[in-house]
Design an enzyme around this catalytic site. Structure first.
Site, PDB file in Angstrom:
ATOM      1  CE  LYS A   1      28.836   2.920  26.194  1.00  0.00           C
ATOM      2  NZ  LYS A   1      27.814   3.692  25.482  1.00  0.00           N
TER       3      LYS A   1
ATOM      4  NE  ARG B   1      36.209  -3.026  24.462  1.00  0.00           N
ATOM      5  CZ  ARG B   1      36.750  -1.828  24.450  1.00  0.00           C
ATOM      6  NH1 ARG B   1      36.363  -0.940  25.333  1.00  0.00           N
ATOM      7  NH2 ARG B   1      37.674  -1.498  23.580  1.00  0.00           N
TER       8      ARG B   1
ATOM      9  CE  LYS C   1      21.369   7.017  21.572  1.00  0.00           C
ATOM     10  NZ  LYS C   1      22.418   7.969  21.695  1.00  0.00           N
TER      11      LYS C   1
ATOM     12  CG  HIS D   1      15.180  24.636   2.093  1.00  0.00           C
ATOM     13  ND1 HIS D   1      15.288  25.664   1.183  1.00  0.00           N
ATOM     14  CD2 HIS D   1      14.812  25.204   3.259  1.00  0.00           C
ATOM     15  CE1 HIS D   1      15.021  26.807   1.787  1.00  0.00           C
ATOM     16  NE2 HIS D   1      14.733  26.553   3.044  1.00  0.00           N
TER      17      HIS D   1
ATOM     18  CB  CYS E   1      37.491  -6.790  20.122  1.00  0.00           C
ATOM     19  SG  CYS E   1      37.195  -7.316  18.441  1.00  0.00           S
TER      20      CYS E   1
ATOM     21  CD  GLU F   1      22.059  11.473  21.157  1.00  0.00           C
ATOM     22  OE1 GLU F   1      22.816  11.566  20.196  1.00  0.00           O
ATOM     23  OE2 GLU F   1      22.115  10.529  21.975  1.00  0.00           O
TER      24      GLU F   1
ATOM     25  CG  ASN G   1      40.202  -4.118  20.658  1.00  0.00           C
ATOM     26  OD1 ASN G   1      39.701  -3.942  19.562  1.00  0.00           O
ATOM     27  ND2 ASN G   1      40.147  -3.209  21.617  1.00  0.00           N
ATOM     28  N   GLY G   2      41.834  -4.872  17.644  1.00  0.00           N
ATOM     29  CA  GLY G   2      42.515  -3.916  16.774  1.00  0.00           C
ATOM     30  C   GLY G   2      42.532  -4.436  15.358  1.00  0.00           C
TER      31      GLY G   2
ATOM     32  CD  GLU H   1      22.714   4.486  18.895  1.00  0.00           C
ATOM     33  OE1 GLU H   1      23.826   4.078  18.553  1.00  0.00           O
ATOM     34  OE2 GLU H   1      22.548   5.416  19.692  1.00  0.00           O
TER      35      GLU H   1
ATOM     36  CD1 TRP I   1      31.066  -4.730  16.524  1.00  0.00           C
ATOM     37  CD2 TRP I   1      32.872  -4.144  15.325  1.00  0.00           C
ATOM     38  NE1 TRP I   1      30.666  -3.852  15.544  1.00  0.00           N
ATOM     39  CE2 TRP I   1      31.743  -3.479  14.801  1.00  0.00           C
ATOM     40  CE3 TRP I   1      34.104  -3.936  14.730  1.00  0.00           C
ATOM     41  CZ2 TRP I   1      31.821  -2.612  13.716  1.00  0.00           C
ATOM     42  CZ3 TRP I   1      34.199  -3.077  13.639  1.00  0.00           C
ATOM     43  CH2 TRP I   1      33.058  -2.417  13.141  1.00  0.00           C
TER      44      TRP I   1
HETATM   45  C1  F6R Z   1      25.541   6.417  19.996  1.00  0.00           C
HETATM   46  C2  F6R Z   1      26.889   6.186  20.476  1.00  0.00           C
HETATM   47  C3  F6R Z   1      28.023   6.508  19.571  1.00  0.00           C
HETATM   48  C4  F6R Z   1      29.163   7.175  20.364  1.00  0.00           C
HETATM   49  C5  F6R Z   1      30.380   7.385  19.453  1.00  0.00           C
HETATM   50  C6  F6R Z   1      31.486   8.109  20.164  1.00  0.00           C
HETATM   51  O1  F6R Z   1      24.583   6.076  20.955  1.00  0.00           O
HETATM   52  O2  F6R Z   1      27.097   5.721  21.569  1.00  0.00           O
HETATM   53  O3  F6R Z   1      27.622   7.321  18.519  1.00  0.00           O
HETATM   54  O4  F6R Z   1      28.715   8.390  20.875  1.00  0.00           O
HETATM   55  O5  F6R Z   1      30.838   6.137  19.011  1.00  0.00           O
HETATM   56  O6  F6R Z   1      31.923   7.413  21.289  1.00  0.00           O
HETATM   57  P1  F6R Z   1      32.717   8.126  22.440  1.00  0.00           P
HETATM   58  O7  F6R Z   1      31.825   9.122  23.078  1.00  0.00           O
HETATM   59  O8  F6R Z   1      33.107   7.020  23.372  1.00  0.00           O
HETATM   60  O9  F6R Z   1      33.902   8.777  21.791  1.00  0.00           O
END
Ligand code: F6R
Length: 620
Positions: free
Chosen positions: A615, A28, A497, A516, A2, A493, A103-104, A500, A77
């Site tokens: 994010k 967000r 990527k 395994h 949000c 990673e 937001n929350g 997602e 969100w």
């Molecule tokens: C993946 C991604 C998330 C963040 C995670 C932690 O591409 O962006 O997995 O890495 O939500 O976020 P931060 O780094 O802001 O604590």
């Protein structure tokens, strides 16, 4: 999770600038968006639309809000209540007197709602925020005209359990916005005869670079020409503004089709900005700013180092653990921050905890930090956002200088974090006397020499190889990423990527685990992405490639340009420049980021705003 934007000006229409800021915060959350204005005649007007901000814009084009110098807006969100017009913010109370963006999560909203319904309040949404609006309205009405909006908000919040960042406006109190926060981020921007509020600085960079961050429990009354900050205990407090060194251009796409692509290509600059000014070129050491207060004696006294983070940041934390063991002989562990709270409690003596977070607002990481601080633990934050909660509350801080990261899938922030962790390993190794000046100088030299080598990853031949592999990967439903040692976090990673942003199922594994279990999945439709650059795991990785091929699995291999052995064994070969093995994570992650970008592009996915994600995950 949000995004909130609000503005109050001295007569200037603020609708366009608030909408501009809201678009910057779309990362967000993008389940719905809305805007409310004070119409100046003791009335409020609200427009809300399910879906992205573009839907709200279309609604505003056909059903415009009146001009206003008092505007609040929100991009959602969804937590409580499905994405729908009626659950979109802003929410008003049933009398249409109070309007709120939030937001929350209000954890006791069902109890509060039942009380309000018993009192005769009528609800039109499924959200916890509508409860807040009615709660504030009830306090204002009960005040017999004697309670102002700020007092009503503060009183309402004493009844609330949970997390919030909110902005409220009242029809009968023009010229005032009230903001408050607890465990969700909120900053106030100070302009010329104007005040603003937002979840994050990029939303306001086109308006101001002077900010005041609200601490937990604080609230503020914003007028166009002044802001009164109120402590959790109700005292008026003064706080200097801090100047943000980000520019508005950094938060724009700058001609790129997607933020993710722009941010991938910014990584060589992130290396320079995060590392080079901190080199001590005669001592083979690193000098951090004065937010890093750990002395040589403190670092020598450490017996253990713990890393905590979530998501992509936890992958850089895994690399950090390895680097601290290698260059500073400091053993440690990496913990998922959300799991930490449920782990056995051990004494914190002689342990430093490093919390890694791009946003500095991730709820799980902050909760772990606060729990540790309560137990007497010391926290070093590695963070990209100056003024964020982690940056303010950690005992020590190393800022990564990535600039604002807007793409939901983290790329340059990971790169900046790993760079900062190299620096930390050098600093701790030097302080503990286990890294000689000569070795320190070599490590600094290697980091400096890395930057020009990164250019080849963006050359047309490298991109063509990535696109070929992507065209194939876009046709499969599922795949595996394998790496050993320092490349294991890169495999994790790469898989994160891919899943997602392309929605293709992908798992990262330590390559030794393949036999395994996961090997059962391999056939001609199940490919494996393998990290096979030279280090002490190289021979074993070649064997893994052969094992995959023996089962008709297709192999996409990341290998050093010109390595015929890997190239001949793989179906698709992603060439990278040769670097010292310990720097390979910074190189190898880039083709994997490019690969997921190209797969998502081929599949027509929403690259910067993948479904269900947001994010900055500010709820646990
Ligand atoms: C993946 C991604 C998330 C963040 C995670 C932690 O591409 O962006 O997995 O890495 O939500 O976020 P931060 O780094 O802001 O604590």
């Amino acid at each position: 999770m949000c995004g909130i934007v609000a503005a109050i000006t001295n007569g200037l229409d603020a609708r366009a600038s608030v909408l501009h800021g809201l678009k910057t915060l779309e990362y967000r959350g993008y389940d719905s968006a809305g805007m409310a204005v004070h119409t100046g005649d003791s009335k409020l007007a609200v427009r809300r639309k399910m879906g992205k901000i573009a839907n709200l814009e279309a609604e505003l084009a056909s059903n415009a809000l009146p001009e206003s110098d008092q505007v609040i807006a929100h991009t959602r969100w969804a937590t409580h209540g499905a994405p729908a017009d009626r659950n979109a913010h802003p929410h008003t109370d049933d009398g249409g007197e109070i309007v709120v963006v939030h937001n929350g999560i209000i954890e006791n909203y069902l109890d509060l709602r039942a009380e309000l319904v018993a009192d005769g309040h009528v609800f039109l949404s499924d959200t916890d925020t509508e409860v807040l609006a009615n709660l504030i309205a009830r306090h204002m009405r009960n005040g017999n005209g004697g309670i102002d909006l700020h007092t009503a908000v503060r009183t309402a919040l004493t009844e609330v359990h949970g997390a919030y960042a909110l902005v409220a406006m009242c029809a009968t109190e023009p010229g005032t916005l009230v903001v408050a926060r607890q465990d969700s981020p909120l900053i106030v921007g100070v302009g010329d005869a104007a005040h603003y509020a937002a979840s994050d600085m990029p939303a306001l960079l086109h308006l101001t670079r002077d900010f005041v961050a609200l601490e937990n429990g604080e609230s503020a009354i914003s007028h166009a020409d002044k802001m009164q900050l109120c402590s959790a205990s109700g005292d008026w407090i003064e706080r200097e503004t801090t100047l943000c060194d980000w520019t508005p251009e950094q938060a724009e796409k700058g001609g790129y089709p997607h933020f993710m692509l722009k941010e991938i290509e910014e990584q060589p600059d992130v290396l320079a900005r995060t590392a080079f000014d901190r080199f001590h070129d005669t001592e083979g050491d690193v000098v951090f700013e004065d937010t890093f207060t750990l002395t040589d004696a403190d670092l020598r006294a450490l017996r253990r180092i713990r890393f905590m983070a979530m998501g992509t940041s936890s992958h850089s934390a895994m690399i950090g653990r390895w680097l601290l063991a290698e260059f500073a002989e400091l053993p440690g562990e990496t913990l998922n921050a959300s799991e930490f709270l449920y782990s056995p409690i051990l004494p914190e003596n002689d342990t430093l905890t490093v919390i890694v977070s791009q946003s500095g607002e991730t709820a799980d990481s902050l909760r772990a930090m606060r729990e540790l601080q309560k137990r007497g633990g010391r926290i070093l934050g590695i963070c990209n956002v100056q003024g964020s909660t982690l940056a303010r509350e950690a005992d020590d801080l190393i800022l990564t200088h990535c600039g604002p990261e807007v793409g939901v899938a983290s790329t340059k922030a990971f790169f900046g974090q790993v760079t900062a962790l190299y620096l930390l390993a050098i600093r701790v190794g030097r302080a503990r006397g286990v890294l000689s000046t000569e070795r320190g100088l070599e490590l600094l030299h290697d980091l400096r020499a890395l930057r020009p080598k990164l250019d080849s990853l963006f050359a047309p031949e490298a991109m063509a190889a990535v696109r070929q592999a992507a065209a194939f990967l876009a046709t499969v439903p599922s795949c595996l990423f394998l790496g050993r040692g320092l490349q294991h976090p890169i495999a994790l990673e790469g898989a994160l990527k891919l899943k997602e942003i392309s929605y293709i199922h992908a798992e990262g594994y330590p390559a030794g685990e393949m036999k395994h279990g996961p090997i059962a999945l391999i056939d001609e439709h199940f490919p494996v992405v393998v990290l096979a650059t030279p280090d002490r795991t190289y021979e074993k990785m070649i064997s893994n490639i052969e094992e995959v091929r023996a089962r008709s699995g297709k192999v996409i291999a990341v290998g050093v340009a010109g390595d015929q052995q890997v190239q001949n064994a793989a179906d698709y070969f992603l060439p990278v420049p040769e670097v010292p093995p310990y720097l390979a994570p910074l190189v190898n992650v880039i083709p994997l980021q490019q690969l997921s970008y190209e797969v998502a592009l081929a599949l027509g996915r929403d690259i910067d705003q993948p479904r269900n994600l947001a994010k900055s995950v500010t709820v646990e």
